[in-house]
Write a protein that holds these residues in place. Structure first.
Motif, mmCIF file in Angstrom:
data_model
loop_
_atom_site.group_PDB
_atom_site.id
_atom_site.type_symbol
_atom_site.label_atom_id
_atom_site.label_comp_id
_atom_site.label_asym_id
_atom_site.label_seq_id
_atom_site.Cartn_x
_atom_site.Cartn_y
_atom_site.Cartn_z
ATOM 1 N N THR A 159 0.868 -1.176 0.000
ATOM 2 C CA THR A 159 0.000 0.000 0.000
ATOM 3 C C THR A 159 0.902 1.222 0.000
ATOM 4 O O THR A 159 2.031 1.191 0.515
ATOM 5 N N LYS A 160 0.412 2.284 -0.586
ATOM 6 C CA LYS A 160 1.189 3.525 -0.683
ATOM 7 C C LYS A 160 1.604 4.026 0.694
ATOM 8 O O LYS A 160 2.762 4.423 0.901
ATOM 9 N N GLU A 161 0.680 3.962 1.634
ATOM 10 C CA GLU A 161 0.959 4.489 2.978
ATOM 11 C C GLU A 161 2.121 3.761 3.631
ATOM 12 O O GLU A 161 3.061 4.383 4.149
ATOM 13 N N THR A 162 2.065 2.434 3.620
ATOM 14 C CA THR A 162 3.115 1.651 4.281
ATOM 15 C C THR A 162 4.438 1.772 3.544
ATOM 16 O O THR A 162 5.489 2.003 4.152
ATOM 17 N N TYR A 163 4.402 1.621 2.215
ATOM 18 C CA TYR A 163 5.644 1.648 1.452
ATOM 19 C C TYR A 163 6.376 2.975 1.626
ATOM 20 O O TYR A 163 7.588 3.009 1.874
ATOM 21 N N GLU A 164 5.643 4.072 1.532
ATOM 22 C CA GLU A 164 6.296 5.377 1.572
ATOM 23 C C GLU A 164 6.632 5.816 2.994
ATOM 24 O O GLU A 164 7.516 6.665 3.184
ATOM 25 N N GLU A 165 5.985 5.217 3.994
ATOM 26 C CA GLU A 165 6.427 5.453 5.369
ATOM 27 C C GLU A 165 7.843 4.896 5.550
ATOM 28 O O GLU A 165 8.676 5.492 6.227
ATOM 29 N N ILE A 166 8.105 3.758 4.909
ATOM 30 C CA ILE A 166 9.410 3.121 5.023
ATOM 31 C C ILE A 166 10.426 3.756 4.080
ATOM 32 O O ILE A 166 11.557 4.044 4.469
ATOM 33 N N SER A 167 10.039 3.990 2.826
ATOM 34 C CA SER A 167 10.983 4.524 1.834
ATOM 35 C C SER A 167 11.309 5.989 2.065
ATOM 36 O O SER A 167 12.355 6.475 1.638
ATOM 37 N N GLN A 168 10.391 6.716 2.711
ATOM 38 C CA GLN A 168 10.536 8.146 3.018
ATOM 39 C C GLN A 168 10.650 9.007 1.754
ATOM 40 O O GLN A 168 11.259 10.074 1.774
ATOM 41 N N VAL A 169 10.050 8.514 0.652
ATOM 42 C CA VAL A 169 10.047 9.263 -0.607
ATOM 43 C C VAL A 169 8.638 9.250 -1.188
ATOM 44 O O VAL A 169 8.096 8.182 -1.505
ATOM 45 N N LYS A 170 8.039 10.424 -1.319
ATOM 46 C CA LYS A 170 6.700 10.510 -1.881
ATOM 47 C C LYS A 170 6.709 10.106 -3.353
ATOM 48 O O LYS A 170 7.613 10.465 -4.103
ATOM 49 N N GLY A 171 5.687 9.386 -3.752
ATOM 50 C CA GLY A 171 5.570 8.946 -5.134
ATOM 51 C C GLY A 171 6.368 7.692 -5.462
ATOM 52 O O GLY A 171 6.309 7.195 -6.590
ATOM 53 N N SER A 172 7.094 7.169 -4.492
ATOM 54 C CA SER A 172 7.949 6.010 -4.767
ATOM 55 C C SER A 172 7.143 4.729 -4.965
ATOM 56 O O SER A 172 7.558 3.845 -5.725
ATOM 57 N N PHE A 173 5.998 4.616 -4.321
ATOM 58 C CA PHE A 173 5.225 3.378 -4.403
ATOM 59 C C PHE A 173 4.786 3.099 -5.837
ATOM 60 O O PHE A 173 4.965 1.981 -6.348
ATOM 61 N N GLU A 174 4.244 4.113 -6.502
ATOM 62 C CA GLU A 174 3.777 3.902 -7.876
ATOM 63 C C GLU A 174 4.931 3.528 -8.804
ATOM 64 O O GLU A 174 4.796 2.643 -9.658
ATOM 65 N N LYS A 175 6.083 4.165 -8.637
ATOM 66 C CA LYS A 175 7.230 3.875 -9.494
ATOM 67 C C LYS A 175 7.728 2.455 -9.283
ATOM 68 O O LYS A 175 8.081 1.755 -10.240
ATOM 69 N N VAL A 176 7.780 2.018 -8.038
ATOM 70 C CA VAL A 176 8.262 0.667 -7.742
ATOM 71 C C VAL A 176 7.300 -0.383 -8.277
ATOM 72 O O VAL A 176 7.725 -1.379 -8.886
#
Length: 361
Positions: free
Chosen positions: A136-153
């Motif tokens: 999920t965008k929320e969980t992934y980007e909480e960990i990656s600390q980069v906005k928009g990273s979930f969709e790219k990954v």
């Protein structure tokens, strides 16, 4: 049948080279650059301009590839950071591929492009291995600390699947994604892949402890097997803690891991060579040194090295159940022989659970 043949080939080469003290495997950090700043990452402390500008050029990388190839290395892992962030990645990859290395690429898929994938489709690696810590965008980007990273990954994963390239996905289990693990497992298995969780998080290379703050508790780790139906506390060095020998004994050797075998080498983005990805001193710059002498010097530091203190790890009879190692202890405690309390507690809980299981039939 192919898998059995490859395993036999791999095992035969490892045995032969171990006997003659010749390396088989090289893990080459092409860069510390990464588009993400994941909370658990142990190399992100060097993902900064002052370190990145000192990294090797493509010409220098190729010189090192020649050296390790001539030394007998067969398996080559390009890692980082994220090696795909280098503008010259395909140039370097192509050079290594032509030399005949069996290549693994570690990436997070954030910097994956169609150009790279089209090239890899024509000249595929042995495997692309990536970490996916949230679906999920929320969980992934909480960990990656980069906005928009979930969709790219997720787009990167989709492109890899469309190109039908060999892929492995692993998941770092941490308090930020603990509740999402069943969804991650469902997603990974939906791709036809094995869900590969790991609880192992350790301090950063500058000995910062913030990655350790993302750990789940030992008690939570112990319950993961039942919760997920997979071995979530499997040791990264390949020793399954649930399948350890029934007659556990003490072991006086300090290095009880692959580094103690000495058939693998590591290179950082500056050309420094060392035997353990977590223990980076001493090191020798391979641009200046000969690889045979360097391997010999490094091997002499780990092979047969014994404990020099009265650390309780020395006589521990459940060490095969423990995830700690000299490298993790050095980064977290500052002492290779010191116990890491988190892993010590977990090992004892595993031992208690196994004993109870045996007593109950």
């Amino acid at each position: 049948m192919r898998e059995i043949q490859y395993k036999k080939f791999s095992w035969d080469i490892h045995k032969k080279n171990w006997r003659v003290k010749q390396p088989n495997v090289c893990q080459f950090e092409l860069t510390f650059r990464c588009g993400l700043h994941c909370k658990h990452c142990y190399t992100d402390c060097y993902n900064k301009d002052e370190y990145l500008e000192r990294e090797l050029s493509a010409v220098q990388v190729k010189r090192l590839l020649d050296k390790i190839y001539n030394s007998g290395v067969i398996w080559l892992c390009f890692t980082g950071g994220d090696p795909l962030t280098r503008d010259d990645f395909l140039d370097i990859y192509s050079y290594a591929k032509k030399k005949g290395f069996i290549i693994t690429i570690f990436t997070n898929a954030y910097s994956m492009t169609k150009e790279i994938l089209d090239y890899l489709k024509k000249r595929p690696p042995f495997v692309i291995e990536m970490t996916l810590n949230g679906v999920t965008k929320e969980t992934y980007e909480e960990i990656s600390q980069v906005k928009g990273s979930f969709e790219k990954v997720m787009h990167g994963i989709d492109m890899i699947a469309q190109h039908k390239l060999p892929l492995k996905i692993k998941t770092q289990v941490m308090r930020h994604n603990l509740e999402e693990l069943p969804k991650i497992k469902e997603f990974v298995e939906g791709l036809g892949l094995r869900f590969r969780p790991s609880i192992d998080l350790y301090a950063s290379l500058d000995r910062g402890l913030s990655p350790c703050n993302s750990r789940i508790s030992p008690q939570e780790a112990l319950k993961l097997d039942e919760r997920l139906g997979v071995d979530s506390i499997k040791k990264e060095d390949g020793c399954n803690v649930n399948g350890a020998r029934s007659a556990l004994t003490s072991n006086p050797n300090l290095f009880r891991c692959a580094a103690g075998g000495g058939d693998g080498i590591n290179l950082d983005p500056y050309g420094n060579m060392f035997l353990c990805s977590l223990i980076r001193e001493p090191c020798f710059n391979l641009l200046e040194a000969g690889i045979e002498d360097t391997v010999s010097k490094l091997l002499s530091l780990v092979r047969g090295k014994r404990f020099t203190t009265s650390s309780r790890c020395k006589e521990c009879k459940i060490h095969e159940l423990c995830h700690s190692c000299p490298g993790r202890a050095l980064l977290e405690i500052g002492d290779m022989e010191a116990p890491v309390e988190y892993y010590c507690e977990l090992a004892h809980l595993i031992a208690e659970k196994r004993t109870a299981k045996l007593l109950n039939g």
